[in-house]
Design an enzyme around this catalytic site. Structure first.
Site, PDB file in Angstrom:
ATOM      1  N   ASP A 193       9.572  -2.960   4.468  1.00 59.85           N
ATOM      2  CA  ASP A 193       8.494  -1.731   4.297  1.00 59.85           C
ATOM      3  C   ASP A 193       8.044  -1.201   5.397  1.00 59.85           C
ATOM      4  O   ASP A 193       7.490  -0.240   5.348  1.00 59.85           O
ATOM      5  CB  ASP A 193       7.848  -2.641   3.345  1.00 59.85           C
ATOM      6  CG  ASP A 193       7.419  -3.134   1.985  1.00 59.85           C
ATOM      7  OD1 ASP A 193       8.388  -2.945   1.031  1.00 59.85           O
ATOM      8  OD2 ASP A 193       7.079  -3.924   1.803  1.00 59.85           O
TER       9      ASP A 193
ATOM     10  N   HIS B 280       7.384 -10.222   1.454  1.00 55.83           N
ATOM     11  CA  HIS B 280       9.267 -10.801   1.244  1.00 55.83           C
ATOM     12  C   HIS B 280       9.128  -9.071   1.855  1.00 55.83           C
ATOM     13  O   HIS B 280      10.781  -9.508   1.824  1.00 55.83           O
ATOM     14  CB  HIS B 280       9.151 -11.095   0.398  1.00 55.83           C
ATOM     15  CG  HIS B 280       8.988  -9.609  -1.519  1.00 55.83           C
ATOM     16  ND1 HIS B 280       8.225 -10.578  -2.210  1.00 55.83           N
ATOM     17  CD2 HIS B 280       8.392  -8.763  -1.452  1.00 55.83           C
ATOM     18  CE1 HIS B 280       7.971 -10.058  -2.774  1.00 55.83           C
ATOM     19  NE2 HIS B 280       8.234  -8.357  -2.449  1.00 55.83           N
TER      20      HIS B 280
ATOM     21  N   ASN C 161      -1.854  -6.994  -1.785  1.00 54.80           N
ATOM     22  CA  ASN C 161      -2.209  -6.290  -0.493  1.00 54.80           C
ATOM     23  C   ASN C 161      -3.529  -5.110  -0.349  1.00 54.80           C
ATOM     24  O   ASN C 161      -4.323  -4.877  -1.574  1.00 54.80           O
ATOM     25  CB  ASN C 161      -1.145  -4.682  -0.569  1.00 54.80           C
ATOM     26  CG  ASN C 161       0.621  -4.931  -0.466  1.00 54.80           C
ATOM     27  OD1 ASN C 161       0.471  -5.752   0.296  1.00 54.80           O
ATOM     28  ND2 ASN C 161       1.263  -4.371  -1.004  1.00 54.80           N
TER      29      ASN C 161
ATOM     30  N   ASP D  29       0.863   0.877  -2.012  1.00 58.94           N
ATOM     31  CA  ASP D  29      -0.587   0.112  -3.081  1.00 58.94           C
ATOM     32  C   ASP D  29      -0.677  -0.371  -1.989  1.00 58.94           C
ATOM     33  O   ASP D  29      -1.450  -1.606  -2.075  1.00 58.94           O
ATOM     34  CB  ASP D  29       0.003  -0.933  -3.750  1.00 58.94           C
ATOM     35  CG  ASP D  29       1.013  -2.000  -3.662  1.00 58.94           C
ATOM     36  OD1 ASP D  29       1.952  -1.279  -2.285  1.00 58.94           O
ATOM     37  OD2 ASP D  29       1.573  -2.791  -4.147  1.00 58.94           O
TER      38      ASP D  29
END
Length: 474
Positions: free
Chosen positions: A257, A174, A152, A117
């Site tokens: 991520d 996070h 995002n 995303d």
């Protein structure tokens, strides 16, 4: 008494985390919170549950709903932007077009930018919304108002806004909580870990890792020798084969991520993804992302049903775990519910504690996205970086990054990722379609100029992309 606007409040799970945090900080009993979303059904669900939570927690928060962005931001001291233009339906539509033209997992799935995303090439509408919100904060917000960016792409968004709009602004993610998971998995007590991360959003690296004052990387190395990690779910990748392989190459551990934002080596196809990320192929494979979407849909539907049930039964107690007993066997749902209804513990999102630090002068440590301004050597000052900082009523105070990021992280990961951000940002601001094409020409999946022309033309001719098409074509 001050006003907070949550833009995209129909995202009930995130909004309820934020609202629950407000109810748990005693100084915030009289805050006015505007919930803004264009989806009135989802917005109303959030409103019902917010009021119920407020009542049970004994807070005096005041909630209002609106579908009008200007009304939400007018007079706000803090604006939390969590909105995704077009939602996940748009992202999936664009991904399918990309795959039709030979781009596995879509044209936005680029090296060092694989998160599903985190669209930067095709999502003109999202970047346009970012600037619109920022300029409204500048024009209509309270003097000295803050924009807290949650949606995002945080890296592109924070850089874009802080270069072009004169406001107080910070981006949050996070992903750094991956450190907690890593430490606990290899047997460390988190309160004895001295850590620091640095990089860009979805590209952060564990530059400092000490345990009781000693090098904890030695403990990690020993764990790696004796363990092969099996993921519990698609997002469980902090100690995956890919994370360890990246660590061995770059000399520092990728966190959160960042493990998903890895090179083509790990992402050629589903078989490759499974080799490196485990049986699900990671969060961004066709298996992993469907798992996420299905769970998100189930949670959203459950929350909407819960809101209706609460509206019809005033004696229901949201803080009663028995209310959720039929859903607690689903791990992701259990985690979300516990974040929201645990009266002793904050959700883990940084937004409300950050507001607490600014308003109530509570000095606290956060991982923030702000312009570099010399903090990370080798990165331009006007690029948004993700770093630890201390926050109080006087603002954000960056930590010195020590030890430094490895030379390989700077040269071979961050600089190529930053270049991709610059191409997408300049394309958005200038309307020069040649820049979008250049991004794709550098993509190894591209085989011809006709492929690039065809995929961009089809995406821009989507009804929701009329503004994008005019921006780049006319």
């Amino acid at each position: 008494m001050f006003k907070v606007a949550i833009v995209g409040a129909g995202s009930a799970v995130f909004s309820l985390r934020i609202i629950s945090d407000f109810t748990k900080i005693t100084e915030f009993k009289d805050v006015e919170i505007y919930l803004m979303d264009i989806d009135e059904t989802r917005l109303n669900s959030t409103f019902i549950l917010a009021n119920k939570l407020n009542e049970e927690m004994g807070s005096k928060l005041k909630f209002k709903t609106t579908t009008n962005l200007e009304e939400a931001i007018d007079g706000a001291m803090f604006v939390i932007n969590t909105a995704m233009a077009g939602g996940h339906d748009y992202l999936e539509k664009v991904r399918k077009i990309g795959e039709k033209w030979g781009y596995y997992r879509g044209i936005d799935t680029q090296e060092f930018n694989m998160v599903s995303d985190y669209y930067t090439i095709s999502n003109f509408n999202q970047l346009d919304l970012f600037l619109k919100v920022a300029r409204l904060v500048e024009e209509k917000g309270e003097k000295g108002a803050w924009l807290l960016q949650a949606a995002n792409p945080v890296f592109e968004g924070t850089t874009l806004i802080l270069r072009n709009v004169s406001i107080n602004m910070v981006g949050f993610c996070h992903g750094h909580y991956g450190i907690h998971y890593l430490a606990e998995t290899i047997g460390l007590e988190m309160n004895k870990v001295d850590w620091q991360v640095a990089g860009v959003n979805h590209g952060i690296w564990l530059n400092r890792f000490l345990y009781n004052g000693k090098n904890a990387y030695e403990i990690l190395d020993e764990w790696i020798k004796n363990n092969v990690y099996e993921p519990r779910h698609p997002f469980d990748d902090q100690l995956s084969k890919v994370a360890i392989d990246m660590y061995k190459f770059y000399g520092q551990m990728p966190i959160g991520d960042t493990v998903r934002n890895s090179s083509w080596k790990y992402h050629y196809n589903l078989e490759t993804k499974k080799k490196w990320y485990g049986k699900f192929g990671g969060a961004d494979s066709e298996i992993g992302w469907k798992w996420y979407q299905d769970n998100l849909k189930a949670i959203t539907e459950t929350i909407n049903k819960l809101a209706y049930f609460v509206s019809q039964n005033s004696n229901i107690k949201l803080l009663d775990y028995n209310l959720y007993k039929d859903y607690l066997n689903i791990e992701i749902f259990k985690e979300e519910i516990e974040r929201i209804i645990d009266t002793e513990k904050l959700s883990g999102e940084q937004h409300v504690p950050f507001i607490d630090s600014i308003v109530n002068n509570k000095r606290q440590r956060f991982v923030v996205n702000i312009l570099n301004n010399g903090v990370i050597e080798g990165i331009d000052n006007d690029v948004a970086v993700e770093i630890p900082a201390w926050v109080d009523s006087s603002g954000i105070h960056s930590e010195e990054i020590t030890p430094k990021l490895s030379e390989r992280v700077i040269k071979y990961y961050l600089r190529p990722r930053i270049m991709r951000m610059e191409l997408a940002s300049e394309a958005f601001l200038s309307g020069d379609i040649k820049l979008l094409k250049e991004i794709l020409f550098r993509d190894p999946r591209t085989k011809s100029e006709e492929q690039v022309e065809g995929v961009l033309n089809e995406i821009m001719n989507l009804p929701e992309n009329e503004k994008m098409r005019k921006h780049y074509i006319l």
